[in-house]
Design an enzyme around this catalytic site. Structure first.
Site, PDB file in Angstrom:
ATOM      1  N   GLY A 174      37.734  32.902  72.846  1.00 21.01           N
ATOM      2  CA  GLY A 174      38.941  32.104  73.128  1.00 21.01           C
ATOM      3  C   GLY A 174      40.206  32.914  72.911  1.00 21.01           C
ATOM      4  N   THR A 181      42.209  34.209  74.955  1.00 24.82           N
ATOM      5  CA  THR A 181      43.306  33.931  75.884  1.00 24.82           C
ATOM      6  C   THR A 181      44.031  32.618  75.575  1.00 24.82           C
ATOM      7  N   ASP A 215      45.698  29.915  70.040  1.00 26.60           N
ATOM      8  CA  ASP A 215      45.376  30.501  68.728  1.00 26.60           C
ATOM      9  C   ASP A 215      44.872  31.924  68.862  1.00 26.60           C
ATOM     10  N   TYR A 222      29.702  19.350  79.580  1.00 29.35           N
ATOM     11  CA  TYR A 222      30.244  20.712  79.435  1.00 29.35           C
ATOM     12  C   TYR A 222      30.850  20.914  78.035  1.00 29.35           C
ATOM     13  N   THR A 251      37.975  20.811  63.470  1.00 30.04           N
ATOM     14  CA  THR A 251      39.180  20.067  63.859  1.00 30.04           C
ATOM     15  C   THR A 251      39.347  18.742  63.133  1.00 30.04           C
ATOM     16  N   GLU A 269      40.084  16.177  64.573  1.00 25.63           N
ATOM     17  CA  GLU A 269      39.503  15.150  65.448  1.00 25.63           C
ATOM     18  C   GLU A 269      38.182  14.632  64.886  1.00 25.63           C
ATOM     19  N   TYR A 299      34.582  15.423  72.943  1.00 26.14           N
ATOM     20  CA  TYR A 299      35.050  16.675  72.314  1.00 26.14           C
ATOM     21  C   TYR A 299      34.747  16.671  70.820  1.00 26.14           C
ATOM     22  N   LYS A 349      32.262  18.967  68.540  1.00 23.68           N
ATOM     23  CA  LYS A 349      32.767  19.742  67.398  1.00 23.68           C
ATOM     24  C   LYS A 349      32.054  19.348  66.102  1.00 23.68           C
ATOM     25  N   HIS A 359      48.071  21.920  65.811  1.00 19.54           N
ATOM     26  CA  HIS A 359      49.079  22.972  65.659  1.00 19.54           C
ATOM     27  C   HIS A 359      49.537  23.419  67.043  1.00 19.54           C
ATOM     28  N   ARG A 365      51.548  26.720  73.470  1.00 22.43           N
ATOM     29  CA  ARG A 365      50.635  25.585  73.583  1.00 22.43           C
ATOM     30  C   ARG A 365      50.358  25.270  75.057  1.00 22.43           C
TER      31      ARG A 365
HETATM   32  P1  NAP Z   1      43.221  26.587  73.876  1.00 18.64           P
HETATM   33  O1  NAP Z   1      44.616  27.090  73.976  1.00 18.64           O
HETATM   34  O2  NAP Z   1      42.760  25.510  74.781  1.00 18.64           O
HETATM   35  O3  NAP Z   1      42.250  27.860  74.052  1.00 18.64           O
HETATM   36  C1  NAP Z   1      40.874  27.698  74.230  1.00 18.64           C
HETATM   37  C2  NAP Z   1      40.284  29.047  74.552  1.00 18.64           C
HETATM   38  O4  NAP Z   1      38.871  28.894  74.780  1.00 18.64           O
HETATM   39  C3  NAP Z   1      40.846  29.703  75.826  1.00 18.64           C
HETATM   40  O5  NAP Z   1      40.883  31.093  75.630  1.00 18.64           O
HETATM   41  C4  NAP Z   1      39.789  29.352  76.864  1.00 18.64           C
HETATM   42  O6  NAP Z   1      39.759  30.240  77.954  1.00 18.64           O
HETATM   43  C5  NAP Z   1      38.553  29.521  76.016  1.00 18.64           C
HETATM   44  N1  NAP Z   1      37.372  28.871  76.589  1.00 18.64           N
HETATM   45  C6  NAP Z   1      37.235  27.582  76.981  1.00 18.64           C
HETATM   46  N2  NAP Z   1      35.985  27.362  77.422  1.00 18.64           N
HETATM   47  C7  NAP Z   1      35.322  28.549  77.325  1.00 18.64           C
HETATM   48  C8  NAP Z   1      34.013  28.978  77.645  1.00 18.64           C
HETATM   49  N3  NAP Z   1      33.120  28.153  78.160  1.00 18.64           N
HETATM   50  N4  NAP Z   1      33.690  30.263  77.387  1.00 18.64           N
HETATM   51  C9  NAP Z   1      34.587  31.138  76.873  1.00 18.64           C
HETATM   52  N5  NAP Z   1      35.847  30.791  76.563  1.00 18.64           N
HETATM   53  C10 NAP Z   1      36.206  29.519  76.796  1.00 18.64           C
HETATM   54  O7  NAP Z   1      42.909  26.089  72.394  1.00 18.64           O
HETATM   55  P2  NAP Z   1      43.670  26.447  71.019  1.00 18.64           P
HETATM   56  O8  NAP Z   1      44.721  25.436  70.800  1.00 18.64           O
HETATM   57  O9  NAP Z   1      43.992  27.892  70.991  1.00 18.64           O
HETATM   58  O10 NAP Z   1      42.520  26.112  69.961  1.00 18.64           O
HETATM   59  C11 NAP Z   1      41.598  27.117  69.539  1.00 18.64           C
HETATM   60  C12 NAP Z   1      40.369  26.428  68.967  1.00 18.64           C
HETATM   61  O11 NAP Z   1      40.727  25.616  67.871  1.00 18.64           O
HETATM   62  C13 NAP Z   1      39.621  25.509  69.926  1.00 18.64           C
HETATM   63  O12 NAP Z   1      38.248  25.605  69.619  1.00 18.64           O
HETATM   64  C14 NAP Z   1      40.132  24.130  69.584  1.00 18.64           C
HETATM   65  O13 NAP Z   1      39.176  23.152  69.930  1.00 18.64           O
HETATM   66  C15 NAP Z   1      40.318  24.269  68.090  1.00 18.64           C
HETATM   67  N6  NAP Z   1      41.345  23.441  67.471  1.00 18.64           N
HETATM   68  C16 NAP Z   1      42.610  23.446  67.976  1.00 18.64           C
HETATM   69  C17 NAP Z   1      43.589  22.715  67.342  1.00 18.64           C
HETATM   70  C18 NAP Z   1      45.015  22.691  67.851  1.00 18.64           C
HETATM   71  O14 NAP Z   1      45.749  21.781  67.469  1.00 18.64           O
HETATM   72  N7  NAP Z   1      45.430  23.676  68.645  1.00 18.64           N
HETATM   73  C19 NAP Z   1      43.282  21.988  66.180  1.00 18.64           C
HETATM   74  C20 NAP Z   1      41.984  22.033  65.691  1.00 18.64           C
HETATM   75  C21 NAP Z   1      41.026  22.785  66.337  1.00 18.64           C
HETATM   76  P3  NAP Z   1      40.759  30.065  79.229  1.00 18.64           P
HETATM   77  O15 NAP Z   1      42.079  30.639  78.773  1.00 18.64           O
HETATM   78  O16 NAP Z   1      40.080  30.839  80.268  1.00 18.64           O
HETATM   79  O17 NAP Z   1      40.850  28.583  79.494  1.00 18.64           O
HETATM   80  N1  GDD Z   2      47.814  15.063  76.040  1.00 16.52           N
HETATM   81  C1  GDD Z   2      48.548  13.938  76.024  1.00 16.52           C
HETATM   82  N2  GDD Z   2      49.286  13.614  77.110  1.00 16.52           N
HETATM   83  N3  GDD Z   2      48.533  13.173  74.907  1.00 16.52           N
HETATM   84  C2  GDD Z   2      49.301  12.065  74.888  1.00 16.52           C
HETATM   85  C3  GDD Z   2      50.088  11.688  75.979  1.00 16.52           C
HETATM   86  C4  GDD Z   2      50.081  12.493  77.151  1.00 16.52           C
HETATM   87  O1  GDD Z   2      50.732  12.224  78.138  1.00 16.52           O
HETATM   88  N4  GDD Z   2      50.751  10.559  75.640  1.00 16.52           N
HETATM   89  C5  GDD Z   2      50.390  10.234  74.407  1.00 16.52           C
HETATM   90  N5  GDD Z   2      49.499  11.133  73.946  1.00 16.52           N
HETATM   91  C6  GDD Z   2      48.832  11.073  72.629  1.00 16.52           C
HETATM   92  C7  GDD Z   2      47.312  11.190  72.719  1.00 16.52           C
HETATM   93  O2  GDD Z   2      46.739   9.946  73.096  1.00 16.52           O
HETATM   94  C8  GDD Z   2      47.001  11.608  71.288  1.00 16.52           C
HETATM   95  O3  GDD Z   2      46.922  10.472  70.456  1.00 16.52           O
HETATM   96  C9  GDD Z   2      48.226  12.440  70.881  1.00 16.52           C
HETATM   97  O4  GDD Z   2      49.232  12.182  71.860  1.00 16.52           O
HETATM   98  C10 GDD Z   2      47.968  13.942  70.819  1.00 16.52           C
HETATM   99  O5  GDD Z   2      47.354  14.326  72.022  1.00 16.52           O
HETATM  100  P1  GDD Z   2      47.116  15.891  72.386  1.00 16.52           P
HETATM  101  O6  GDD Z   2      48.385  16.630  72.265  1.00 16.52           O
HETATM  102  O7  GDD Z   2      46.386  15.938  73.678  1.00 16.52           O
HETATM  103  O8  GDD Z   2      46.201  16.419  71.174  1.00 16.52           O
HETATM  104  P2  GDD Z   2      44.927  15.794  70.459  1.00 16.52           P
HETATM  105  O9  GDD Z   2      45.363  15.334  69.101  1.00 16.52           O
HETATM  106  O10 GDD Z   2      44.217  14.831  71.316  1.00 16.52           O
HETATM  107  O11 GDD Z   2      43.976  17.077  70.333  1.00 16.52           O
HETATM  108  C11 GDD Z   2      44.523  18.337  69.899  1.00 16.52           C
HETATM  109  O12 GDD Z   2      44.440  18.417  68.495  1.00 16.52           O
HETATM  110  C12 GDD Z   2      43.124  18.407  67.950  1.00 16.52           C
HETATM  111  C13 GDD Z   2      43.260  18.493  66.420  1.00 16.52           C
HETATM  112  O13 GDD Z   2      43.471  17.215  65.891  1.00 16.52           O
HETATM  113  C14 GDD Z   2      43.703  19.429  70.578  1.00 16.52           C
HETATM  114  O14 GDD Z   2      44.321  20.669  70.315  1.00 16.52           O
HETATM  115  C15 GDD Z   2      42.293  19.477  70.051  1.00 16.52           C
HETATM  116  O15 GDD Z   2      41.626  20.638  70.564  1.00 16.52           O
HETATM  117  C16 GDD Z   2      42.352  19.578  68.518  1.00 16.52           C
HETATM  118  O16 GDD Z   2      41.040  19.606  67.987  1.00 16.52           O
END
Ligand code: NAP
Ligand code: GDD
Length: 383
Positions: free
Chosen positions: A9, A11, A14, A101, A133, A135, A157, A161, A187, A192
């Protein structure tokens, strides 16, 4: 010799911040990137090194979390000291459309990494970080959430996880692997993905004030999240793998805000006050007032006429298409363990995060408009 890290991941949001952080610490960083018909390396292009350069310290490999043979070969070639498993289909709403998936990439993908390390005889050498996460808490059983709070996942999802979380714990206990779960709360950053709610908001605010968009459509405005900055959170990932013993840690700010709060804060960054009216799917926000000197400073006096014309207009509305079949209503984490054991605490608070994201998107949207108008020759002005 520096340590060798492998990041799946790489690209993603994080992956980019972590790569930068590890390279600064002197690591050789290997990253797994998917083949795509378009370039997908925008977040890490500044780190890219041409394959003809000798002694590169940032090296990319094609790979996919659904391909065991590929992952095993990469791990064999790289012989990593540390593996950061960040790759995932990370969008909660999209996981309802692609549940199989998500299970494969996010759940079984984690197993593939662990099993490859075990089969290659690298259990002693390679430490593993798993991107778990908040989640997992889903329909929360306790407020705030700690490492001991029971899980209740609310999406494909999160269920995928959950498998990832427990298979890490199981391999740690069964084979003595140094494998840790970071239970990270949301985060964000200027990097993002554009369809997560914070970035969707900061992009739209920027487009609205520049006259490129009329209205921001969102789903559940009342959802509450504990939002931190990705730059802070990647430090915690690294710290977990430097501990003598593997363990699981909550990483959070301890402060929760609603989507509605985030919208208000993002508009007020550019001097705009909103007035929210109505309830449920009829809720709307009207542009109530503009602090013109703040607007001129943050956006530019030349755009004042755009927002003067919009006073009294609806600039935010609810569209039920963004609702989820099952929602996670409110999350807030207690990161005491990380503070005490890892010495980790965040440097950014929510206002600083919102400020950075809005400023970055205003700049980006201006630049895009400038390019579309054929201004590429003087692009340097924006860099
Ligand atoms: P992100 O921006 O969506 O990045 C996900 C990465 O995974 C991208 O590089 C994507 O590649 C790659 N990927 C997706 N499917 C793949 C596959 N089948 N094989 C290889 N690579 C694949 O997510 P992030 O926000 O950096 O989060 C990083 C990790 O932390 C994720 O596992 C996410 O679920 C977890 N997480 C995120 C948060 C948050 O708030 N950001 C919080 C808790 C946990 P492409 O660029 O090609 O799409
Ligand atoms: N995406 C999105 N788009 N969310 C919305 C919208 C909208 O138009 N309107 C309201 N929301 C609300 C969603 O229903 C959710 O309750 C909240 O905003 C946050 O949505 P996201 O930003 O999509 O993040 P997430 O909390 O569902 O998931 C992210 O955080 C998780 C950690 O708690 C992702 O980064 C997950 O990969 C990560 O595990």
């Amino acid at each position: 010799m520096g340590k060798v890290a492998l990041i799946t991941g790489v690209t993603g949001q994080d992956g980019a911040y972590l790569s930068e952080y590890l390279l600064k610490l002197g690591y050789v960083v290997h990253g797994v990137k998917r083949r795509s018909s378009l370039f997908n390396t925008e977040r890490i292009d500044h780190l890219y090194e041409d394959p003809h350069v000798e002694n590169r310290n940032f090296i990319l490999h094609y790979g996919d979390m659904t391909d065991s043979l590929n992952l095993t070969r990469i791990i064999q070639e790289v012989q990593p000291d540390e593996i950061y498993n960040l790759a995932a289909m990370s969008h909660v709403k999209v996981s309802f459309d692609t549940p199989e998936y998500a299970a494969n990439a996010d759940g079984l993908g984690t197993l593939r990494i662990l099993e490859a390390v075990r089969l290659l005889g690298l259990t002693e050498k390679s430490r593993i970080y798993q991107a778990s996460t908040s989640e997992l808490y889903g329909w929360v059983r306790e407020v705030p959430q700690t490492e001991r709070t029971p899980f209740y996942p609310r999406s494909p999802y999160a269920v995928a996880k959950l498998y990832g979380y427990w298979i890490v714990v199981n391999y740690r206990e069964a084979y003595g692997m140094h494998a840790s779960n970071g239970i990270l709360f949301n985060h964000e950053s200027p990097l993002r993905g554009e369809t997560f709610v914070t970035r969707k908001i900061t992009r739209s605010v920027s487009k609205i004030v520049l006259g490129q968009e009329e209205c921001l459509y969102l789903g559940n405005l009342s959802a509450q999240r504990d939002w931190g900055h990705a730059r802070d959170y990647v430090r915690a990932m690294h710290a977990m793998l430097q501990q003598e013993r593997p363990d699981d840690y909550v990483i959070a700010t301890g402060v929760s805000a609603s989507v509605r709060d985030f919208v208000r804060m993002a508009f007020s960054e550019v001097g705009i006050t909103l007035c929210f009216e109505g309830n449920g799917t009829d809720e709307k926000a009207l542009l109530q007032a503009v602090d013109e000197s703040l607007f001129a400073e943050r956006v530019g006096a030349e755009y004042l006429s755009v927002v003067r014309d919009r006073v009294g207009d609806v600039v935010v509305a609810v569209d039920p298409r963004y609702f989820r079949p099952t929602e996670v209503d409110a999350l807030v984490g207690d990161a005491r363990k990380a503070r005490e054991v890892l010495g980790w605490k965040p440097e950014y608070d929510l206002p600083a995060l919102v400020r950075e994201m809005v400023a970055s998107d205003v700049k980006l949207m201006k630049r895009d408009a400038f390019l579309q108008a054929g201004g590429y020759k003087t692009l340097k002005y924006f860099e």
